[in-house]
Design an enzyme around this catalytic site. Sequence first.
Site, short mmCIF file in Angstrom:
data_model
loop_
_atom_site.label_atom_id
_atom_site.label_comp_id
_atom_site.label_asym_id
_atom_site.label_seq_id
_atom_site.Cartn_x
_atom_site.Cartn_y
_atom_site.Cartn_z
N ASP A 141 -28.04 -30.00 15.51
CA ASP A 141 -27.68 -28.58 15.57
C ASP A 141 -28.84 -27.76 16.12
O ASP A 141 -28.98 -26.58 15.80
CB ASP A 141 -27.28 -28.08 14.18
CG ASP A 141 -26.59 -26.72 14.22
OD1 ASP A 141 -26.58 -26.03 13.17
OD2 ASP A 141 -26.08 -26.33 15.29
N LYS A 144 -29.37 -27.14 22.47
CA LYS A 144 -28.24 -27.97 22.95
C LYS A 144 -28.66 -28.93 24.07
O LYS A 144 -28.08 -29.98 24.22
CB LYS A 144 -27.08 -27.07 23.40
CG LYS A 144 -26.67 -26.05 22.34
CD LYS A 144 -26.53 -26.65 20.94
CE LYS A 144 -26.60 -25.60 19.84
NZ LYS A 144 -26.78 -26.17 18.49
N ASP A 169 -23.01 -30.47 16.25
CA ASP A 169 -22.39 -29.15 16.22
C ASP A 169 -22.32 -28.58 17.64
O ASP A 169 -23.08 -28.99 18.53
CB ASP A 169 -23.21 -28.20 15.32
CG ASP A 169 -22.49 -26.87 15.08
OD1 ASP A 169 -23.17 -25.86 14.85
OD2 ASP A 169 -21.24 -26.85 15.14
N ASN A 170 -21.39 -27.65 17.87
CA ASN A 170 -21.35 -26.84 19.10
C ASN A 170 -21.05 -27.60 20.39
O ASN A 170 -21.53 -27.22 21.46
CB ASN A 170 -22.68 -26.09 19.29
CG ASN A 170 -23.11 -25.35 18.07
OD1 ASN A 170 -24.15 -25.65 17.49
ND2 ASN A 170 -22.31 -24.39 17.63
N GLU A 199 -18.59 -20.61 14.25
CA GLU A 199 -18.80 -20.00 12.92
C GLU A 199 -18.48 -18.49 12.91
O GLU A 199 -18.90 -17.75 13.79
CB GLU A 199 -20.25 -20.21 12.43
CG GLU A 199 -21.34 -19.86 13.42
CD GLU A 199 -21.80 -21.05 14.23
OE1 GLU A 199 -20.99 -21.97 14.45
OE2 GLU A 199 -22.95 -21.06 14.67
O1 LIG Z 1 -28.20 -22.12 20.06
C1 LIG Z 1 -27.75 -22.53 19.00
N1 LIG Z 1 -28.50 -23.29 18.18
C2 LIG Z 1 -29.86 -23.59 18.53
C3 LIG Z 1 -30.60 -23.88 17.27
C4 LIG Z 1 -31.90 -24.01 17.28
C5 LIG Z 1 -32.65 -24.25 16.03
O2 LIG Z 1 -33.27 -25.53 16.12
C6 LIG Z 1 -34.67 -25.37 16.00
N2 LIG Z 1 -35.33 -26.47 16.71
C7 LIG Z 1 -35.81 -27.50 15.95
C8 LIG Z 1 -36.46 -28.56 16.57
C9 LIG Z 1 -36.63 -28.57 17.97
O3 LIG Z 1 -37.23 -29.53 18.53
C10 LIG Z 1 -36.11 -27.49 18.70
C11 LIG Z 1 -35.46 -26.44 18.07
C12 LIG Z 1 -34.94 -23.97 16.49
O4 LIG Z 1 -36.19 -23.49 16.08
C13 LIG Z 1 -33.78 -23.24 15.85
O5 LIG Z 1 -33.99 -23.01 14.48
C14 LIG Z 1 -26.41 -22.14 18.55
C15 LIG Z 1 -25.80 -21.09 19.21
C16 LIG Z 1 -24.54 -20.68 18.81
N3 LIG Z 1 -23.93 -19.61 19.53
O6 LIG Z 1 -22.76 -19.23 19.21
O7 LIG Z 1 -24.57 -19.06 20.45
C17 LIG Z 1 -23.87 -21.28 17.74
C18 LIG Z 1 -24.49 -22.34 17.07
O8 LIG Z 1 -23.87 -22.97 16.02
C19 LIG Z 1 -25.75 -22.79 17.47
O9 LIG Z 1 -26.30 -23.85 16.79
MG LIG Z 2 -24.82 -24.82 15.58
#
Ligand SMILES: O=C(NC/C=C/[C@H]1O[C@@H](n2ccc(=O)cc2)[C@H](O)[C@@H]1O)c1cc([N+](=O)[O-])cc(O)c1O
Ligand SMILES: [Mg+2]
Length: 214
Positions: A141, A144, A169-170, A199
Site C-alpha cells: 500500500d 504505486k 491495494d489500489n 476508500e
Molecule cells: O498514493 C497512495 N498511497 C501511497 C502511500 C504511500 C505511503 O507509503 C510510504 N512509503 C513507505 C516506504 C517506501 O519505500 C515508500 C513510501 C509513504 O511514506 C506513505 O506513507 C494512495 C493514493 C490514493 N488516492 O486515492 O490517491 C488512495 C490510496 O489508497 C493510496 O494508497
Molecule cells: Mg492505498
Amino acid sequence: TRSTRPQRLLTHVKQRARRGDAQSVITTIDDYCRAREWAMNVGDEKGSILDQVVCEVSPDVALELGTYCGYSSVRIARLLPPGARLLTVEFNHDYATIAREVIDWAGLQDRVQLLEGASGDLIPQLRQKHGIETLDFIFLDHWKDRYLPDTRLLEDCSLLRRGTVLLADNVICPGTPDYLEYVRSSPRYQSQYFSSHLEYTRAEDGLEKSVFLG
Ligand SMILES: O=C(NC/C=C/[C@H]1O[C@@H](n2ccc(=O)cc2)[C@H](O)[C@@H]1O)c1cc([N+](=O)[O-])cc(O)c1O
Ligand SMILES: [Mg+2]
C-alpha cells in the site's frame, strides 16, 4: 503552523477512540475520514476484504509496505494469532511518528514493529537484521510504482515461499498497471481480483490477491 492531516487524525483518535480497543480506533478513523477529511487509509470496505484474507492466511510473519497513519497496521495486527508479528515499513518520519502513536493507542505495539526507511533498502535487511526466514503475508500500500520492483526484490531475497500471499491495494485507483500485468501473467503467481471502491468514495478500486507458487 497549521497541523498536518495525520496530526489531526491522531488527535481525533485520542479524543474519540477507547485506549486499547483496536476496533474503536478503526471506526474512529473511518468516521473521521468519511465525515471530516479524506485520507488514504485502505478504509472500511476494502478493509473488510483485507480482514478476510488475513484471517484466511493467519500469518506468523506479516509485512506491510506503507504504514502512513497506521490504520491498516491496526486492522492486520488485531487479527494476528498470539506470538505472530507485523513488520510495517514507513519512509516518512512524521507519518511514522503518528503511526506509532495510533498503533500504541490501539494496544497493538507488542505485535507491530515499525521500520523507518525505504522499502528498497529495508527488504534486503529483513533476514539478517530482523530474523525473517520467509514471509507469510505481504500488504502492498505504498508508492504505486514500487509495488513491482519490491515484489521482484522479495523474490530475489528469497523472502517468499510456496503459499505466501501478497495483497495489493489500489490496483485500479490510483492503479498499479505494471504490477497487475506481472502477477496476472507470471506462472509463479495465482492471482485474484477483489472489486471494491476507493476508500470513503464511490469510485471503483480493488485489491489483488496473489499467491506465490514457489
Ligand atoms: O498514493 C497512495 N498511497 C501511497 C502511500 C504511500 C505511503 O507509503 C510510504 N512509503 C513507505 C516506504 C517506501 O519505500 C515508500 C513510501 C509513504 O511514506 C506513505 O506513507 C494512495 C493514493 C490514493 N488516492 O486515492 O490517491 C488512495 C490510496 O489508497 C493510496 O494508497
Ligand atoms: Mg492505498
